[in-house]
Design a protein around this motif. Structure first.
Motif, PDB file in Angstrom:
ATOM      1  N   PHE A  74      33.647  -1.351 -10.864  1.00 34.34           N
ATOM      2  CA  PHE A  74      32.704  -1.857 -11.857  1.00 34.34           C
ATOM      3  C   PHE A  74      32.077  -0.689 -12.611  1.00 34.34           C
ATOM      4  O   PHE A  74      31.737   0.330 -12.016  1.00 34.34           O
ATOM      5  N   VAL A  75      31.922  -0.823 -13.920  1.00 32.98           N
ATOM      6  CA  VAL A  75      31.328   0.216 -14.755  1.00 32.98           C
ATOM      7  C   VAL A  75      29.822  -0.019 -14.800  1.00 32.98           C
ATOM      8  O   VAL A  75      29.369  -1.072 -15.239  1.00 32.98           O
ATOM      9  N   ASP A  76      29.043   0.969 -14.334  1.00 30.89           N
ATOM     10  CA  ASP A  76      27.590   0.828 -14.273  1.00 30.89           C
ATOM     11  C   ASP A  76      26.940   1.579 -15.426  1.00 30.89           C
ATOM     12  O   ASP A  76      27.280   2.736 -15.677  1.00 30.89           O
ATOM     13  N   PHE A  77      26.005   0.932 -16.121  1.00 28.73           N
ATOM     14  CA  PHE A  77      25.369   1.565 -17.281  1.00 28.73           C
ATOM     15  C   PHE A  77      24.384   2.655 -16.882  1.00 28.73           C
ATOM     16  O   PHE A  77      24.000   3.478 -17.709  1.00 28.73           O
ATOM     17  N   ARG A  78      23.976   2.707 -15.607  1.00 29.32           N
ATOM     18  CA  ARG A  78      23.031   3.735 -15.165  1.00 29.32           C
ATOM     19  C   ARG A  78      23.709   5.056 -14.814  1.00 29.32           C
ATOM     20  O   ARG A  78      23.052   6.072 -14.697  1.00 29.32           O
ATOM     21  N   ASP A  79      25.036   5.025 -14.647  1.00 30.55           N
ATOM     22  CA  ASP A  79      25.783   6.232 -14.284  1.00 30.55           C
ATOM     23  C   ASP A  79      26.152   7.004 -15.560  1.00 30.55           C
ATOM     24  O   ASP A  79      27.255   6.907 -16.069  1.00 30.55           O
ATOM     25  N   ASP A  80      25.186   7.787 -16.056  1.00 27.48           N
ATOM     26  CA  ASP A  80      25.375   8.454 -17.349  1.00 27.48           C
ATOM     27  C   ASP A  80      26.439   9.540 -17.308  1.00 27.48           C
ATOM     28  O   ASP A  80      27.118   9.781 -18.301  1.00 27.48           O
ATOM     29  N   LYS A  81      26.631  10.191 -16.161  1.00 28.65           N
ATOM     30  CA  LYS A  81      27.637  11.256 -16.077  1.00 28.65           C
ATOM     31  C   LYS A  81      29.063  10.718 -16.221  1.00 28.65           C
ATOM     32  O   LYS A  81      29.931  11.374 -16.782  1.00 28.65           O
ATOM     33  N   LYS A  82      29.276   9.504 -15.752  1.00 28.14           N
ATOM     34  CA  LYS A  82      30.586   8.874 -15.909  1.00 28.14           C
ATOM     35  C   LYS A  82      30.789   8.373 -17.336  1.00 28.14           C
ATOM     36  O   LYS A  82      31.880   8.481 -17.894  1.00 28.14           O
ATOM     37  N   ALA A  96      28.466  -1.130 -21.264  1.00 32.54           N
ATOM     38  CA  ALA A  96      27.616  -0.232 -20.477  1.00 32.54           C
ATOM     39  C   ALA A  96      27.055   0.897 -21.337  1.00 32.54           C
ATOM     40  O   ALA A  96      25.876   1.247 -21.214  1.00 32.54           O
ATOM     41  N   ILE A  97      27.883   1.454 -22.230  1.00 30.50           N
ATOM     42  CA  ILE A  97      27.418   2.534 -23.112  1.00 30.50           C
ATOM     43  C   ILE A  97      26.343   2.017 -24.059  1.00 30.50           C
ATOM     44  O   ILE A  97      25.320   2.673 -24.272  1.00 30.50           O
ATOM     45  N   LYS A  98      26.551   0.830 -24.611  1.00 25.47           N
ATOM     46  CA  LYS A  98      25.571   0.258 -25.530  1.00 25.47           C
ATOM     47  C   LYS A  98      24.257  -0.061 -24.817  1.00 25.47           C
ATOM     48  O   LYS A  98      23.175   0.155 -25.373  1.00 25.47           O
ATOM     49  N   ARG A  99      24.326  -0.544 -23.583  1.00 24.15           N
ATOM     50  CA  ARG A  99      23.109  -0.804 -22.802  1.00 24.15           C
ATOM     51  C   ARG A  99      22.379   0.498 -22.504  1.00 24.15           C
ATOM     52  O   ARG A  99      21.151   0.570 -22.606  1.00 24.15           O
ATOM     53  N   ALA A 100      23.147   1.527 -22.118  1.00 18.95           N
ATOM     54  CA  ALA A 100      22.552   2.822 -21.799  1.00 18.95           C
ATOM     55  C   ALA A 100      21.896   3.443 -23.037  1.00 18.95           C
ATOM     56  O   ALA A 100      20.862   4.099 -22.931  1.00 18.95           O
ATOM     57  N   ARG A 101      22.473   3.213 -24.213  1.00 17.03           N
ATOM     58  CA  ARG A 101      21.869   3.719 -25.448  1.00 17.03           C
ATOM     59  C   ARG A 101      20.544   3.031 -25.730  1.00 17.03           C
ATOM     60  O   ARG A 101      19.574   3.680 -26.110  1.00 17.03           O
ATOM     61  N   HIS A 102      20.479   1.724 -25.516  1.00 15.96           N
ATOM     62  CA  HIS A 102      19.243   0.991 -25.779  1.00 15.96           C
ATOM     63  C   HIS A 102      18.145   1.343 -24.797  1.00 15.96           C
ATOM     64  O   HIS A 102      16.972   1.274 -25.128  1.00 15.96           O
ATOM     65  N   LEU A 103      18.522   1.735 -23.587  1.00 12.73           N
ATOM     66  CA  LEU A 103      17.527   2.138 -22.590  1.00 12.73           C
ATOM     67  C   LEU A 103      17.257   3.639 -22.616  1.00 12.73           C
ATOM     68  O   LEU A 103      16.619   4.171 -21.718  1.00 12.73           O
ATOM     69  N   ALA A 104      17.773   4.327 -23.634  1.00  9.98           N
ATOM     70  CA  ALA A 104      17.567   5.772 -23.843  1.00  9.98           C
ATOM     71  C   ALA A 104      18.131   6.624 -22.708  1.00  9.98           C
ATOM     72  O   ALA A 104      17.636   7.702 -22.430  1.00  9.98           O
TER      73      ALA A 104
END
Length: 76
Positions: free
Chosen positions: A20-28, A58-66
């Motif tokens: 599963f791709v997690d949006f909190r794992d920014d290094k991945k 996941a990338i789009k969610r991570a962008r919105h959460l800065a």
């Protein structure tokens, strides 16, 4: 005859145990972004359709959460 055999790229998420791709794992997620901050397309990254869709979300969610930047800070 100089024929190059092109191997099919394998999906990193299918072959690994992290299915599963997690949006909190920014290094991945950073691995699938260019220097400008664009998302690398499926044909280049070699992901399957299912995981590329998860990755984009996941990338789009991570962008919105800065967690990830929308655009990188490289001056022209």
């Amino acid at each position: 005859a100089n024929t190059k055999i092109k191997r099919k790229r394998l999906c990193r998420f299918c072959e690994g145990r992290d299915y599963f791709v997690d949006f909190r794992d920014d290094k991945k997620l950073v691995r699938f972004l260019t220097e400008q901050g664009k998302i690398i397309p499926r044909r280049t990254s070699g992901n399957c359709k299912k995981h590329q869709k998860q990755l984009v979300t996941a990338i789009k969610r991570a962008r919105h959460l800065a967690i990830l930047p929308f655009v990188s800070d490289i001056p022209r």
